[in-house]
Write an enzyme that holds these catalytic residues in place. Structure first.
Site, PDB file in Angstrom:
ATOM      1  CE1 TYR A   1      -2.920  -3.045   0.417  1.00  0.00           C
ATOM      2  CE2 TYR A   1      -3.573  -2.306   2.693  1.00  0.00           C
ATOM      3  CZ  TYR A   1      -3.764  -3.233   1.739  1.00  0.00           C
ATOM      4  OH  TYR A   1      -4.488  -4.238   1.746  1.00  0.00           O
TER       5      TYR A   1
ATOM      6  CG  HIS B   1      -0.980  -8.639   0.285  1.00  0.00           C
ATOM      7  ND1 HIS B   1      -0.544  -7.445   0.421  1.00  0.00           N
ATOM      8  CD2 HIS B   1      -2.211  -8.697   0.106  1.00  0.00           C
ATOM      9  CE1 HIS B   1      -1.544  -6.511   0.246  1.00  0.00           C
ATOM     10  NE2 HIS B   1      -2.406  -7.194  -0.088  1.00  0.00           N
TER      11      HIS B   1
HETATM   12  N1  LIG Z   1      -5.672  -8.612   1.703  1.00  0.00           N
HETATM   13  C1  LIG Z   1      -6.153  -8.163   0.518  1.00  0.00           C
HETATM   14  O1  LIG Z   1      -5.798  -8.649  -0.483  1.00  0.00           O
HETATM   15  C2  LIG Z   1      -6.815  -6.787   0.489  1.00  0.00           C
HETATM   16  C3  LIG Z   1      -7.408  -6.541  -0.754  1.00  0.00           C
HETATM   17  C4  LIG Z   1      -8.170  -5.276  -1.045  1.00  0.00           C
HETATM   18  C5  LIG Z   1      -8.407  -4.479   0.168  1.00  0.00           C
HETATM   19  N2  LIG Z   1      -8.058  -5.064   1.385  1.00  0.00           N
HETATM   20  C6  LIG Z   1      -8.109  -4.157   2.654  1.00  0.00           C
HETATM   21  O2  LIG Z   1      -9.443  -3.913   3.070  1.00  0.00           O
HETATM   22  C7  LIG Z   1      -9.851  -2.561   2.959  1.00  0.00           C
HETATM   23  C8  LIG Z   1     -10.935  -2.115   2.676  1.00  0.00           C
HETATM   24  O3  LIG Z   1     -11.472  -2.605   1.191  1.00  0.00           O
HETATM   25  P1  LIG Z   1     -11.825  -1.420  -0.059  1.00  0.00           P
HETATM   26  O4  LIG Z   1     -11.341   0.023   0.446  1.00  0.00           O
HETATM   27  O5  LIG Z   1     -11.313  -2.267  -1.285  1.00  0.00           O
HETATM   28  O6  LIG Z   1     -13.316  -1.701  -0.037  1.00  0.00           O
HETATM   29  P2  LIG Z   1     -14.530  -1.216   0.998  1.00  0.00           P
HETATM   30  O7  LIG Z   1     -14.034  -1.040   2.386  1.00  0.00           O
HETATM   31  O8  LIG Z   1     -15.536  -2.244   0.743  1.00  0.00           O
HETATM   32  O9  LIG Z   1     -14.916  -0.002   0.368  1.00  0.00           O
HETATM   33  C9  LIG Z   1     -14.593   1.544   0.355  1.00  0.00           C
HETATM   34  C10 LIG Z   1     -15.258   2.384  -0.379  1.00  0.00           C
HETATM   35  O10 LIG Z   1     -16.458   2.498   0.175  1.00  0.00           O
HETATM   36  C11 LIG Z   1     -16.706   3.917   0.418  1.00  0.00           C
HETATM   37  N3  LIG Z   1     -17.728   3.669   1.946  1.00  0.00           N
HETATM   38  C12 LIG Z   1     -17.053   3.543   3.082  1.00  0.00           C
HETATM   39  N4  LIG Z   1     -17.823   3.491   4.098  1.00  0.00           N
HETATM   40  C13 LIG Z   1     -19.032   3.960   3.201  1.00  0.00           C
HETATM   41  C14 LIG Z   1     -20.557   4.113   3.717  1.00  0.00           C
HETATM   42  N5  LIG Z   1     -20.729   3.972   5.072  1.00  0.00           N
HETATM   43  N6  LIG Z   1     -21.283   4.627   2.858  1.00  0.00           N
HETATM   44  C15 LIG Z   1     -20.951   4.728   1.449  1.00  0.00           C
HETATM   45  N7  LIG Z   1     -19.787   4.394   1.293  1.00  0.00           N
HETATM   46  C16 LIG Z   1     -18.967   3.976   2.010  1.00  0.00           C
HETATM   47  C17 LIG Z   1     -15.400   4.414   0.690  1.00  0.00           C
HETATM   48  O11 LIG Z   1     -15.698   5.603   0.187  1.00  0.00           O
HETATM   49  P3  LIG Z   1     -14.926   7.286   1.000  1.00  0.00           P
HETATM   50  O12 LIG Z   1     -13.682   6.734   1.253  1.00  0.00           O
HETATM   51  O13 LIG Z   1     -15.172   8.034  -0.205  1.00  0.00           O
HETATM   52  O14 LIG Z   1     -15.853   7.398   2.044  1.00  0.00           O
HETATM   53  C18 LIG Z   1     -14.843   3.841  -0.414  1.00  0.00           C
HETATM   54  O15 LIG Z   1     -14.921   4.110  -1.798  1.00  0.00           O
HETATM   55  C19 LIG Z   1      -8.544  -1.954   2.281  1.00  0.00           C
HETATM   56  O16 LIG Z   1      -8.531  -0.604   2.726  1.00  0.00           O
HETATM   57  C20 LIG Z   1      -7.479  -2.647   2.560  1.00  0.00           C
HETATM   58  O17 LIG Z   1      -6.929  -2.391   4.121  1.00  0.00           O
HETATM   59  C21 LIG Z   1      -7.091  -6.230   1.449  1.00  0.00           C
END
Ligand SMILES: NC(=O)c1ccc[n+]([C@@H]2O[C@H](COP(=O)([O-])OP(=O)(O)OC[C@H]3O[C@@H](n4cnc5c(N)ncnc54)[C@H](OP(=O)(O)O)[C@@H]3O)[C@@H](O)[C@H]2O)c1
Length: 285
Positions: free
Chosen positions: A57, A115
């Site tokens: 990241y 990861h």
């Molecule tokens: N291990 C892995 O391979 C892997 C892969 C992908 C992700 N991850 C981890 O998982 C975390 C989260 O995943 P992600 O960011 O892909 O997806 P997510 O948390 O499902 O979605 C994030 C998106 O949803 C929006 N959002 C958040 N809360 C909201 C709400 N209450 N209402 C409306 N929209 C909302 C955010 O917008 P705003 O920011 O504009 O509010 C952002 O655009 C990552 O940050 C990372 O730490 C790990």
């Protein structure tokens, strides 16, 4: 909470190594730079006590900076990072962990994960041995994996006799991962959910989510996170918006009925993955 009895209470999970993690963590990708630090400080001030980061990241320094700037005591926050595929060989994995601790400016990394398994490299068992050693030496508190299938889990457990504390997998209403959650639970591994909302494809307007939100007087995002909590999955929502950050933690004042839980799981699609991230074939370096 669901069928999972490992939850010490609604807001904390006890891991198989005796330590605890909060029931909801904060996803830090792609938060970077000064804006990223500000978003993470705001998350810590809203009450998040688990920050999910990764070498790939490129934001470990920002995570460490947010931790210090927030004023929240170091021992109250769990900082998680992940070893990337290019560092799976054991000596490289150990170096990766030391470098992460240094960028985060912490003595001990609270949670370190592999990861992706990257099976074609066939080096993930070495990365796991490095994690076992790093935990024994105190560099890391809890060790786990991400995107591991049943076969990957059995291989590393068989080779070391050490079971990961967590397996962080893609999990959202379009991809509820019932089978993989069952495998993790059977092995005593806590399931963490990445992209818990479904990222850009979040099913906020799907009737099972929207109807439950209206019935409970909460937002669709809160319904999805409550669904995770009742499944026993530890979601890691990312939001750069302070109001959403607060909402996303505030999911312990209502309960979804079995019918509502089932209707949300009914949104599952045959391949509901966001970008085809099948751990048997998708690799990240
Ligand atoms: N291990 C892995 O391979 C892997 C892969 C992908 C992700 N991850 C981890 O998982 C975390 C989260 O995943 P992600 O960011 O892909 O997806 P997510 O948390 O499902 O979605 C994030 C998106 O949803 C929006 N959002 C958040 N809360 C909201 C709400 N209450 N209402 C409306 N929209 C909302 C955010 O917008 P705003 O920011 O504009 O509010 C952002 O655009 C990552 O940050 C990372 O730490 C790990």
């Amino acid at each position: 909470m669901g069928t999972d009895t490992a939850a010490a209470d609604d807001t904390t999970y006890r891991l198989n190594d005796g330590t605890s993690l909060p029931a909801i963590g904060f996803g830090t990708y792609p938060l970077k730079g000064d804006d990223g630090v500000r978003a993470m400080v705001s998350a810590l001030q809203a009450g998040y006590r688990l920050l999910d980061s990764a070498v790939n990241y490129g934001n470990e320094e920002e995570v460490g900076e947010a931790l210090r700037r927030s004023g929240v005591p170091r021992d109250e926050v769990a900082v998680a990072t992940k070893i990337p595929g290019r560092f799976h060989a054991k000596t490289l994995a150990l170096q990766s962990l030391r470098d992460s601790a240094s960028r985060l400016r912490v003595e001990q990394v609270d949670v370190a994960l592999i990861h992706w398994p990257n099976p074609s490299q066939d080096l993930y068992p070495q990365a796991w041995q490095a994690l076992v050693e790093a935990q024994r030496d105190g560099l890391v508190r809890s060790i786990g994996v991400s995107n591991f299938t049943e076969a990957h889990l059995h291989r590393i457990i068989d080779e070391t006799d050490v079971t990961p504390a967590v397996n962080q997998i893609e999990l959202h209403p379009y991809f509820p991962q019932a089978q993989m959650r069952g495998i993790n639970e059977g092995l005593g591994i806590r399931t963490q959910a990445w992209s818990p909302m479904g990222k850009r494809q979040a099913p906020f307007e799907e009737p099972p989510v929207a109807d439950a939100a209206a019935a409970h007087g909460v937002t669709p995002g809160q319904v999805i996170l409550r669904w995770h909590v009742q499944l026993g999955s530890l979601p890691l929502p990312k939001s750069a918006t302070p109001e959403r950050q607060r909402q996303n933690l505030d999911v312990f004042g209502f309960e979804l009925s079995e019918t509502e839980m089932g209707a949300i799981a009914g949104l599952a699609r045959e391949d509901g993955r966001l970008f085809g991230g099948d751990p048997d074939t998708h690799e990240e370096m």
